[in-house]
Structures are given as C-alpha cells and as structure tokens.
Design an enzyme around this catalytic site. Structure first.
Site, PDB file in Angstrom:
ATOM      1  N   LYS A   1      -5.635  40.386  26.335  1.00 20.50           N
ATOM      2  CA  LYS A   1      -5.188  41.025  26.895  1.00 20.50           C
ATOM      3  C   LYS A   1      -5.287  42.887  26.615  1.00 20.50           C
ATOM      4  O   LYS A   1      -5.609  43.758  27.451  1.00 20.50           O
ATOM      5  CB  LYS A   1      -4.374  40.853  27.964  1.00 20.50           C
ATOM      6  CG  LYS A   1      -3.749  40.000  28.692  1.00 20.50           C
ATOM      7  CD  LYS A   1      -2.525  38.397  29.265  1.00 20.50           C
ATOM      8  CE  LYS A   1      -4.191  37.355  30.332  1.00 20.50           C
ATOM      9  NZ  LYS A   1      -2.725  36.743  30.501  1.00 20.50           N
TER      10      LYS A   1
ATOM     11  N   GLN B   1       2.884  35.278  29.575  1.00 25.23           N
ATOM     12  CA  GLN B   1       2.481  34.449  29.626  1.00 25.23           C
ATOM     13  C   GLN B   1       2.496  32.996  29.678  1.00 25.23           C
ATOM     14  O   GLN B   1       3.860  33.017  29.284  1.00 25.23           O
ATOM     15  CB  GLN B   1       1.581  34.732  28.119  1.00 25.23           C
ATOM     16  CG  GLN B   1       0.642  33.861  27.667  1.00 25.23           C
ATOM     17  CD  GLN B   1      -0.663  34.532  28.438  1.00 25.23           C
ATOM     18  OE1 GLN B   1      -1.140  35.415  28.568  1.00 25.23           O
ATOM     19  NE2 GLN B   1      -1.834  33.060  28.527  1.00 25.23           N
TER      20      GLN B   1
ATOM     21  N   ASP C   1       0.021  40.628  37.550  1.00 27.12           N
ATOM     22  CA  ASP C   1      -0.317  38.609  38.102  1.00 27.12           C
ATOM     23  C   ASP C   1       0.130  38.074  39.849  1.00 27.12           C
ATOM     24  O   ASP C   1      -0.646  37.077  39.607  1.00 27.12           O
ATOM     25  CB  ASP C   1       0.869  37.985  36.977  1.00 27.12           C
ATOM     26  CG  ASP C   1      -0.265  37.286  35.522  1.00 27.12           C
ATOM     27  OD1 ASP C   1      -1.307  37.264  36.107  1.00 27.12           O
ATOM     28  OD2 ASP C   1       0.704  37.094  33.933  1.00 27.12           O
TER      29      ASP C   1
END
Ligand code: GUN
Length: 286
Positions: free
Chosen positions: A53, A97, A120
């Site tokens: 990422k 994460q 997200d």
C-alpha cells in the site's frame, strides 16, 4: 468454452494512472493526498500488504505513513493513535490493517476512524450509508470487484448474483453494491444448507470465503461470470483462489485469475478512495 480472463493487474494499472492525474491536479492546488496505515503487531502477511500500500502511494506521488504499534498495544493505545491521525491535516485517509490481535475488539476500534477519512469504508456510518443506497466510502475489495465486472462488460441489471461469504469487508458490502446495480442478490455462507444448489443459479458468482478450491465446475452453470476474491497459500507456497480455476474456467464466460485478479484492484481502489477523501477535504475548505 474457455472463459475470457478479467485481468485485474492491467485494470489496476489503468486505475493507478487515473490516480496519478488526480494527485497532480490536487498538488497544483497545494494538497498532497496522504494515507496513514495503522499496523499492530508483526503479522507477516499484514506487513507485506502494508508495504505494498505504501509503495502504491509513492508511485502515484502521494504521502503515506505506516504507524506501527507493538503487538501488546492496548485498545486505548490504538484509539489514541487514531485520534491523532484524525486531527492530522496532512492525512486524508486512515486505515487499520486487519486482522488485529484477537484480544483487541476490531469492530469497536474501527469506529474511531473519522468517517471522512475512513477510506476502507469499515466505519458503521459508511457501511450504513452503503446499505441505505447512498454510498460514501465503500470498502476497497468490493469496489475493485465492481470495477472489474463493469470493465469486463458484465451486465448486472436484473441478473442473479450469488455472493459466497458474508464478511463486512467483502461479502456484505459487495452484495449491497450489486443490489445498487439492480442485480438479484443471494448471500451464501458457512451455514448455507446446499451451497451448490445456490451457486448453480448464479449468472454472476463471487467467491470470498478463504477456502481454497471451494467452487468446483459442477457447482456453476455454463456462461457464468466468476469473480474469485480468495487469496490462499497452498502448503507448497502457491497462491490459489476459492475457485478451482482450471475446471471452472471451462464453463464460465468470464473469470478472474488468482493472482492477478481482484488482489491488485484492492490496493488501486484504496489509493482512489484516499484521493477522493483529499478532494472532498479541499471542497469542504472552500
Ligand atoms: N485485511 C484484509 N483485507 C483488508 C482490507 O481491505 N483493509 C484492511 N485494513 N485490512 C485488510
């Protein structure tokens, strides 16, 4: 029949090219989009994902930060870090994460990400907006799946879509996106009585279970469009999906490979969502 491959690797490159142009336009207005990734502990797979990422950010000219907390960090430690990032004007997107260490309540921690930086799309506000039909930030993997289907010319309106997997990261948001495209959607999961009976009805079949080779050729109808979200490592170290590719691709009309299908799209959509957050911050400031 042998299926046409939906190539996520090349589509992701296209998306990243669009992203680079949007970043340049923002920079011309004095804003460099920034992404912060909170990583707790040392899960080796998570490290790989986080680094990819961060590399993807650099490649399109974005700022990124990896906020690494030790594996014994408390919920309070993580939440304090998130609050700092919510206030940081250089950061437009914040993600945690997953998976978090099991003792941390991920569903509560994720609520601490500011909804305007929740790239997200895991905050309940963003999940709720999507299920109400007014998407704001949508989780990256379902967004990538939709983009692949659209790019591949797969018609969704009125068609039977079956999503195997009911996670908040993939299955549920994807079902909502397909509904918004007017598909007739069934969600299957580990307690579904006769999975094959359901999957055989699918004109669009998405597998997101983490069970290697779950979907076999006798479980699909001919001409189905298949999207394989699974990324599973075999004991020999090979990456395989949830779909038995060699046999299912003989019956499907289109299919995504693993690797090179959905995986690269997820990172590309995260970059796109972060740029969207930066664009919105700019329009909010004027
Ligand atoms: N772990 C597996 N998939 C994802 C994802 O899309 N976002 C985050 N933050 N963690 C993940």
């Amino acid at each position: 029949m042998s299926a046409r491959i939906l190539d996520g690797k090349s589509l992701a490159l296209e998306v990243r090219k669009e992203c680079r142009m949007r970043v340049n336009a923002l920079k011309a207005q004095g804003v460099t989009p920034g992404l912060a990734v909170v990583l707790v502990g040392a899960n080796p797979a998570s490290r790989v994902y986080v680094n990819s990422k961060s590399r993807a950010c650099a490649e399109v000219g974005m700022h990124s930060e990896i906020c690494h907390l030790s594996g014994d960090a408390s919920e309070k430690n993580v939440i304090e870090r998130l609050r700092g990032l919510n206030e940081d004007s250089r950061i437009h997107g914040v993600i945690v994460q997953l998976p978090l260490p099991a003792r941390l309540r991920a569903h509560l921690i994720l609520q601490q990400v500011a909804i305007d930086k929740d790239v997200d799309g895991f905050n309940w506000c963003n999940q709720g907006a999507l299920s109400d039909g007014y998407p704001r930030f949508v989780p990256c993997t379902p967004l990538g799946v939709l983009r692949l289907l659209e790019h591949g010319g797969v018609k969704m309106d009125g068609r039977r879509a079956v999503v195997v997997g009911r996670s908040s990261i993939v299955g549920k948001p994807l079902a909502n996106l397909l509904l918004l495209r007017n598909a007739t959607v069934t969600i299957c999961h580990s307690r579904t009585h006769d999975l094959a009976r359901e999957t055989r009805e699918a004109e669009i079949l998405v597998a997101a279970t983490g069970l290697p080779g779950l979907i076999k050729a006798d479980m699909v109808r001919s001409g189905v469009a298949v999207v394989d979200v699974g990324i599973n490592r075999t004991p020999e170290g090979k990456l395989v999906g949830d779909v038995e590719f060699a046999t299912v691709s003989e019956k499907a009309s289109v299919i995504t490979p693993v690797p090179g299908g959905v995986g690269p799209m997820t990172v590309a959509m995260l970059i796109a969502n972060t740029i969207t957050a930066a664009e919105r911050s700019l329009s909010a400031a004027h």
